[in-house]
Scaffold this active site. Structure first.
Site, PDB file in Angstrom:
ATOM      1  CG  HIS A 328      -1.700  -1.361   1.257  1.00 47.79           C
ATOM      2  ND1 HIS A 328      -2.744  -1.705   0.422  1.00 47.79           N
ATOM      3  CD2 HIS A 328      -1.467  -2.461   2.036  1.00 47.79           C
ATOM      4  CE1 HIS A 328      -3.132  -2.958   0.698  1.00 47.79           C
ATOM      5  NE2 HIS A 328      -2.372  -3.439   1.674  1.00 47.79           N
ATOM      6  CD  GLU A 342      -2.103  -3.686   5.097  1.00 49.00           C
ATOM      7  OE1 GLU A 342      -3.264  -3.487   4.696  1.00 49.00           O
ATOM      8  OE2 GLU A 342      -1.335  -4.500   4.568  1.00 49.00           O
ATOM      9  CG  HIS A 395       0.570  -6.741   2.479  1.00 51.37           C
ATOM     10  ND1 HIS A 395      -0.371  -5.922   1.891  1.00 51.37           N
ATOM     11  CD2 HIS A 395       1.542  -6.945   1.546  1.00 51.37           C
ATOM     12  CE1 HIS A 395       0.025  -5.642   0.645  1.00 51.37           C
ATOM     13  NE2 HIS A 395       1.182  -6.254   0.419  1.00 51.37           N
ATOM     14  CD  GLU A 461      -1.892 -10.170   4.972  1.00 49.91           C
ATOM     15  OE1 GLU A 461      -1.815  -9.194   5.755  1.00 49.91           O
ATOM     16  OE2 GLU A 461      -2.478 -10.102   3.863  1.00 49.91           O
TER      17      GLU A 461
END
Ligand SMILES: [Zn+2]
Length: 496
Positions: A328, A342, A395, A461
């Site tokens: 992102h 995030e 992430h 993650e």
């Protein structure tokens, strides 16, 4: 109580037996020495054991020491340093333990005094001196004592590292190392080259060291230049395909330790690379990675080449190219929860991983280093143009149900499936133990960046920003730092 201790000991033994030893760190040994005299003696003992002939140079005669390497090679002789006025006690002991019968002293009496020569003679050793008015003349006089060479090396007389970097190759080829100056070609060189009918010349350093005019006067010259001494040493190893099965590493500014390293590298027909004392330079890392070098001998004590450098050499991640992709960015904030964005969390974690990996010896590239946005395609192509060995996308997770929590790692089977899985399996447990989060395991998913990256790639993650438990952990700088260490050590584990 007693039986409990017994059980504990037995299970400890069991752990030691069960731990697999197939994977290993790189091998790093060190030739040490308290000072230049004992270091050169220790190098000689390691490389030669005994030596009929020893080449002796003055304590600060770095240029002489380097120019002497090809001559020493022809005599199967190590190069030892001595104090100029008196034979150093370490050198004296070294001459005895090497069982030396002949000493070739290099340089003027200011460098190796007649007193030193007499002290050597008293040991029952015959002596000979090769001297000259200055370093230029000494280098050609050394050349005259060598077997007739087909080629010569020309370096600028004060650029010690240039001579050192080429010395192992020059020695093996029988090429003397001749010194010129920044003004042009020294007449000593043209005279020697003409008299010896030299057919080939290797010039080390750019035009600010050996001028274009000097270069043009030389027979069939080849110039090797680079961004710095580390780059030049790496280029020499590459160009002349020197054996990297055991690579010698010396400090690029270690003017006494590096000639000793060049001598033993020559004798063993191995490559010599140079390093900064505190950290491995980028060019040195790069050749280690591209040639997959895994065995090193460091020459010099731990102030000359620090244990940090030794640890980097030992780490199997040394010279590996790692691409880090913080997910992102900018308008794309990613998941949001409990005050965490995030995009910011990913960048923070990736930057920490970047630092840890760089300190460990890796070469890293990041898709972004600030709050900017890249498309998924751009991230993949950035990884490809970085020619990365592995791709790691960072992430954090999110779920409508705040009770969802834990850490997971994804890979995709489209490209490099086996190694992507291996990478995931190395990183996942390290993240879990660093954070103390729930282990959700290694999973497959066709996320764009890991599906289209052709190198082994994973998507991490780290935790759920939507979970009150995980978000608390991910807000903590201490935990983020532990996470980064965990990821970095997982990456080392993958290359092990
Ligand atoms: Zn994400």
């Amino acid at each position: 109580m007693r039986s409990m201790i017994k059980t504990a000991i037995l299970s400890l033994i069991a752990i030691f037996i069960i731990v697999p030893t197939a994977s290993a760190d790189n091998s790093v040994s060190r030739i040490d020495g308290g000072n230049r005299y004992s270091l050169s003696v220790n190098v000689a003992k390691k490389g030669w054991g005994t030596a009929n002939t020893v080449v002796l140079v003055g304590k600060k005669a770095y240029a002489d020491a380097t120019a002497a390497v090809p001559l020493a090679y022809q005599h199967n002789a190590p190069v030892l340093f001595t104090n100029s006025k008196n034979l150093s006690s370490e050198t004296k002991k070294g001459l005895t333990s090497l069982k030396a019968k002949n000493v070739i002293a290099i340089g003027t009496t200011a460098s190796v005094s007649n007193n030193v020569i007499n002290q050597v003679k008293k040991l029952g050793i015959s002596t000979k001196r090769i001297t000259g008015k200055n370093r230029y003349e000494i280098s050609t006089n050394i050349a005259k004592q060598m077997k007739k060479p087909a080629g010569v090396v020309v370096v600028e007389g004060h650029s010690y590292a240039h001579g050192i970097a080429i010395a192992p190759y020059a020695a093996q080829k029988g090429f003397p190392i001749l010194y010129t100056d920044k003004k042009g070609l020294r007449s000593e060189i043209s005279t020697f080259a003409k008299a010896s009918n030299i057919k080939q010349t290797i010039v080390i350093g750019g035009e600010s060291y050996v001028t274009k005019a000097a270069y043009n006067k030389l027979k069939s010259p080849t110039r090797i230049k680079g961004a710095n001494r580390y780059d030049i040493a790496a280029k020499i190893v590459n160009k002349y395909k020197l054996s990297t099965s055991n690579t010698y590493v010396a400090r690029g500014f270690g003017y006494a330790s590096a000639p000793a390293a060049a001598g033993i590298a020559a004798k063993e027909k191995k490559a010599l690379l140079l390093t900064n004392e505190k950290t491995l330079p980028v060019h040195t890392r790069s050749i280690i990675g591209s040639k997959n070098i895994s065995k090193f001998t460091v020459v010099g004590n731990s102030t000359t080449v620090t244990n940090t450098v030794a640890s980097q050499l030992k780490n199997p991640v040394v010279g590996k190219k790692v691409f880090l992709d913080p997910g992102h960015g900018a308008q794309d904030s990613g998941a949001v929860g409990y005050g965490l964005y995030e995009k910011n969390l990913n960048l923070d974690v990736a930057k920490r991983v970047n630092t840890k990996l760089k300190n460990a010896g890796a070469l890293t590239t990041m898709s972004r280093t600030s709050d900017t946005f890249d498309s998924l395609q751009t991230r993949v192509s950035k990884g490809a143009s970085a020619n990365a060995d592995i791709f790691i996308s960072v992430h954090a997770n999110s779920n409508d149900n705040s009770s969802a929590n834990g850490t997971e790692t994804y890979y995709d089977k489209t490209y490099a499936a086996t190694n992507s899985l291996k990478l995931a399996q190395n990183i996942q447990p390290k993240m879990v133990s660093a954070l103390g989060t729930r282990d959700r395991g290694v999973k497959t998913a066709a996320f764009y960046v890991i599906k289209y990256s052709k190198m082994p790639s994973v998507l991490l993650e780290t935790g759920f920003v939507s979970s009150p438990v995980d978000s608390n952990i991910l807000k903590s700088a201490t935990y983020k730092d532990r996470l980064a260490s965990g990821i970095s050590s997982g990456v080392s584990g993958y290359f092990r």
